[in-house]
Design a protein around this motif. Structure first.
Motif, PDB file in Angstrom:
ATOM      1  N   CYS A  28       0.832  -1.199   0.000  1.00 59.45           N
ATOM      2  CA  CYS A  28       0.000   0.000   0.000  1.00 59.45           C
ATOM      3  C   CYS A  28       0.871   1.255   0.000  1.00 59.45           C
ATOM      4  CB  CYS A  28      -0.909  -0.004   1.230  1.00 59.45           C
ATOM      5  SG  CYS A  28      -1.921   1.480   1.363  1.00 59.45           S
ATOM      6  N   CYS A  73      -5.915  -3.364   1.233  1.00 61.88           N
ATOM      7  CA  CYS A  73      -4.896  -3.039   2.237  1.00 61.88           C
ATOM      8  C   CYS A  73      -5.326  -3.561   3.611  1.00 61.88           C
ATOM      9  CB  CYS A  73      -4.686  -1.528   2.282  1.00 61.88           C
ATOM     10  SG  CYS A  73      -3.661  -1.025   3.671  1.00 61.88           S
ATOM     11  N   CYS A  94      -0.039   3.568   3.385  1.00 62.35           N
ATOM     12  CA  CYS A  94       0.396   3.213   4.746  1.00 62.35           C
ATOM     13  C   CYS A  94       1.562   2.226   4.785  1.00 62.35           C
ATOM     14  CB  CYS A  94      -0.775   2.651   5.547  1.00 62.35           C
ATOM     15  SG  CYS A  94      -1.224   0.981   5.042  1.00 62.35           S
ATOM     16  N   MET A 101      -6.996   3.691   1.421  1.00 57.69           N
ATOM     17  CA  MET A 101      -6.808   2.995   0.142  1.00 57.69           C
ATOM     18  C   MET A 101      -7.913   1.961  -0.082  1.00 57.69           C
ATOM     19  SD  MET A 101      -4.717   3.028  -2.440  1.00 57.69           S
ATOM     20  CE  MET A 101      -3.031   3.489  -2.007  1.00 57.69           C
ATOM     21  N   CYS A 131      -6.213   4.107   7.027  1.00 59.03           N
ATOM     22  CA  CYS A 131      -5.765   4.084   5.632  1.00 59.03           C
ATOM     23  C   CYS A 131      -6.992   4.101   4.723  1.00 59.03           C
ATOM     24  CB  CYS A 131      -4.912   2.845   5.341  1.00 59.03           C
ATOM     25  SG  CYS A 131      -4.406   2.750   3.610  1.00 59.03           S
ATOM     26  N   THR A 177      -4.450  -2.624   6.563  1.00 60.00           N
ATOM     27  CA  THR A 177      -4.762  -1.537   7.485  1.00 60.00           C
ATOM     28  C   THR A 177      -6.185  -1.036   7.245  1.00 60.00           C
ATOM     29  OG1 THR A 177      -2.451  -0.853   7.362  1.00 60.00           O
ATOM     30  CG2 THR A 177      -3.981   0.711   8.357  1.00 60.00           C
TER      31      THR A 177
HETATM   32 ZN   LIG Z   1      -2.916   1.108   3.401  1.00 58.58          ZN
END
Ligand SMILES: [Zn+2]
Length: 247
Positions: free
Chosen positions: A50, A70, A53, A82, A80, A72
């Motif tokens: 990612c 991701c 992060c 994403m 995060c 996270t």
């Molecule tokens: Zn991430």
């Protein structure tokens, strides 16, 4: 698959970052590489990173198909933002990237190959030897200083000042050495040759191949959900747009 003609982005900064990453990869996975391969069921497992992060992407089975997200973000969206990427979209991006390489390797890969070969010359080796001599000279200088200090010829302020100067010099020498030795050790010449060899006789790809992917790609860096970079074993990172068609 959209027919676009994005140029490969190969900045010096990216190139250098990839060198570090490759070396790290070799250091970390040198011995257990094959074991890792055996345990990984999917070519993307553990290698999608990612860009927001730094965490790895995980495989997800969704109602609309397989996706990668991701870790996270999956745990807490606040940490995060994403969004996931479809498995199919990553595979399509890889096929696009390979086809661009097959089409334009003479413009993209050959100049790169020439450049890394230049790094790997006798001159490079001479420079490495020179820097190692300088390091040894600094060791001797430190010993001399210590003797002078012990025998009372130097006060502690002067002693420490001189010591710091030598350490700073050492630091610069070590950095220069690392850069030179990386070019020697990271095998990017070998990997570039291998890729060139494949490209020279390859036909345009019509579908994704696990084997090709694993042969030439170290990992995938997710800049954004719509843009990923394939970090190739040869040391290049090639950016590719990702289609997010279905949400
Ligand atoms: Zn991430």
């Amino acid at each position: 698959m959209a027919e676009d003609h994005h140029e490969a982005i190969i900045s010096k900064e990216v190139f250098e970052r990839v060198q570090v990453m490759i070396q790290k990869h070799i250091d970390e996975h040198g011995i257990i590489k094959n074991m890792g391969k055996y345990h990984n069921k999917y070519p993307f497992s553990g290698i999608i990173i990612c860009g927001e992060c730094g965490n790895k992407f995980k495989r997800q089975t969704q109602s609309t198909g397989i996706a990668w997200a991701c870790s996270t973000h999956l745990y807490d969206k606040k940490n995060c933002s994403m969004m996931f990427i479809k498995d199919e979209a990553i595979k399509a991006a890889f096929v696009n990237m390979m086809n661009k390489l097959i089409f334009s390797y003479k413009q993209v890969l050959l100049p790169y190959y020439d450049a890394i070969c230049l790094l790997d010359t006798d001159e490079n080796l001479q420079e490495i030897l020179g820097l190692k001599n300088n390091l040894q000279r600094n060791v001797d200088r430190k010993n001399d200083l210590r003797k002078l200090r012990v025998n009372g010829f130097l006060d502690s302020a002067m002693y420490n000042q001189e010591l710091r100067r030598i350490e700073k010099d050492n630091e610069e020498i070590r950095t220069a050495l690392q850069n030179l030795e990386r070019a020697e050790e990271n095998g990017s010449i070998k990997e570039t040759k291998k890729l060139l060899h494949f490209l020279e006789s390859a036909d345009m790809l019509t579908k994704f191949s696990d084997e090709l992917f694993t042969d030439f790609v170290n990992n995938i860096y997710v800049y954004e959900r719509t843009c990923i970079g394939f970090r190739l074993k040869c040391g290049l990172t090639l950016k590719e747009e990702v289609c997010t068609g279905t949400r």
